[in-house]
Design a protein around this motif. Structure first.
Motif, PDB file in Angstrom:
ATOM      1  N   ALA A  71       0.885  -1.070   0.069  1.00 23.49           N
ATOM      2  CA  ALA A  71      -0.156  -0.015   0.137  1.00 23.49           C
ATOM      3  C   ALA A  71       1.071   1.137   0.043  1.00 23.49           C
ATOM      4  N   VAL A  72       0.564   2.197  -0.686  1.00 25.45           N
ATOM      5  CA  VAL A  72       1.337   3.597  -0.739  1.00 25.45           C
ATOM      6  C   VAL A  72       0.354   4.561  -0.508  1.00 25.45           C
ATOM      7  N   ILE A  73       0.807   5.469   0.445  1.00 24.77           N
ATOM      8  CA  ILE A  73       0.213   6.734   0.726  1.00 24.77           C
ATOM      9  C   ILE A  73       0.954   7.844   0.186  1.00 24.77           C
ATOM     10  N   LEU A  74       0.176   8.680  -0.688  1.00 25.84           N
ATOM     11  CA  LEU A  74       1.023   9.769  -1.368  1.00 25.84           C
ATOM     12  C   LEU A  74       0.280  11.116  -1.057  1.00 25.84           C
ATOM     13  N   GLU A  75       1.223  11.908  -0.442  1.00 23.49           N
ATOM     14  CA  GLU A  75       1.025  13.223  -0.064  1.00 23.49           C
ATOM     15  C   GLU A  75       1.047  14.199  -1.291  1.00 23.49           C
ATOM     16  N   GLY A  76       0.047  14.912  -1.829  1.00 21.78           N
ATOM     17  CA  GLY A  76       0.203  15.611  -2.835  1.00 21.78           C
ATOM     18  C   GLY A  76      -0.863  15.230  -4.048  1.00 21.78           C
ATOM     19  N   ALA A  97      -4.409  14.985   0.261  1.00 23.62           N
ATOM     20  CA  ALA A  97      -4.283  16.556   0.276  1.00 23.62           C
ATOM     21  C   ALA A  97      -2.802  16.905   0.893  1.00 23.62           C
ATOM     22  N   PRO A  98      -1.878  17.653   0.152  1.00 28.22           N
ATOM     23  CA  PRO A  98      -0.864  18.070   0.867  1.00 28.22           C
ATOM     24  C   PRO A  98      -0.740  18.824   1.970  1.00 28.22           C
ATOM     25  N   GLY A  99      -0.169  18.734   2.963  1.00 21.68           N
ATOM     26  CA  GLY A  99      -0.203  19.536   4.371  1.00 21.68           C
ATOM     27  C   GLY A  99       0.576  18.623   5.195  1.00 21.68           C
ATOM     28  N   CYS A 100       0.526  19.381   6.322  1.00 18.32           N
ATOM     29  CA  CYS A 100       1.374  18.741   7.504  1.00 18.32           C
ATOM     30  C   CYS A 100       0.578  17.728   8.052  1.00 18.32           C
ATOM     31  N   ALA A 129       6.162  15.251   1.211  1.00 13.86           N
ATOM     32  CA  ALA A 129       6.754  16.214   0.582  1.00 13.86           C
ATOM     33  C   ALA A 129       7.791  16.801   1.370  1.00 13.86           C
ATOM     34  N   ASN A 130       7.554  16.683   2.676  1.00 14.57           N
ATOM     35  CA  ASN A 130       8.559  17.537   3.730  1.00 14.57           C
ATOM     36  C   ASN A 130       9.019  16.613   4.906  1.00 14.57           C
ATOM     37  N   ALA A 131      10.088  16.607   5.111  1.00 15.54           N
ATOM     38  CA  ALA A 131      10.649  15.685   6.223  1.00 15.54           C
ATOM     39  C   ALA A 131      10.766  16.215   7.723  1.00 15.54           C
TER      40      ALA A 131
END
Length: 161
Positions: A71-76, A97-100, A129-131
């Motif tokens: 399974a893959v969860i993609l942000e964005g 959706a993108p976001g924290c 997207a952000n580490a």
């Protein structure tokens, strides 16, 4: 790219992305490996500079282990040229959706994760997207209710460069 040898999730269980316990306790094997011990989904968080780079790295890892339920969860937002467009039936891709993900996007992440874990895959790859908040995400994934469902190895966070 600073991914471990053998793929993104290799560090989670000694280089073997699905280990000997892939189907243990799930009821889909003829002989379970242990006394009703639940199988833990190997979880890897992938961060990197662009969605295309993250998705290409995830696609390469999936291609290296095509029979492993993932399974893959993609942000964005979706990319029209996503490498994950043709992964096959053993791969479930969810976009959020993108976001924290430890603040405003936390509820969406938890709902998506809970839905995926109704039928636990052998592996879970989460693309961020952000580490910046990876530590908080790690804490969430290692606490209830996920502590008995997911496993994060020493190489749980792969940073692409």
């Amino acid at each position: 790219m600073t991914a471990p040898a053998g793929g993104l999730a290799a560090g989670a269980r000694g280089g073997d992305p699905h280990g000997d316990r892939r189907n243990e306790g799930r009821g889909d094997t003829a002989a379970p490996a242990g006394p009703s011990a639940p199988s833990l989904t190997i979880t890897t968080v992938v961060t990197g500079p662009t969605p295309r780079a993250r998705e290409a790295a995830i696609h390469a890892d999936i291609a290296a282990h095509p029979a492993v339920p993932t399974a893959v969860i993609l942000e964005g937002l979706a990319d029209a040229h996503s490498a994950l467009a043709d992964c096959g039936p053993q791969v479930t891709v969810v976009r959020i959706a993108p976001g924290c993900l430890c603040c405003t996007g936390n509820l969406v992440l938890r709902v998506s994760l809970n839905r995926l874990l109704r039928r636990p895959p052998a592996r879970l790859l989460i693309s961020l997207a952000n580490a910046e908040h990876a530590g908080q995400l790690h804490g969430m994934l290692e606490s209830a209710p996920y502590v008995g469902l997911l496993t994060l190895g020493t190489n749980w966070h792969v940073r692409l460069t």
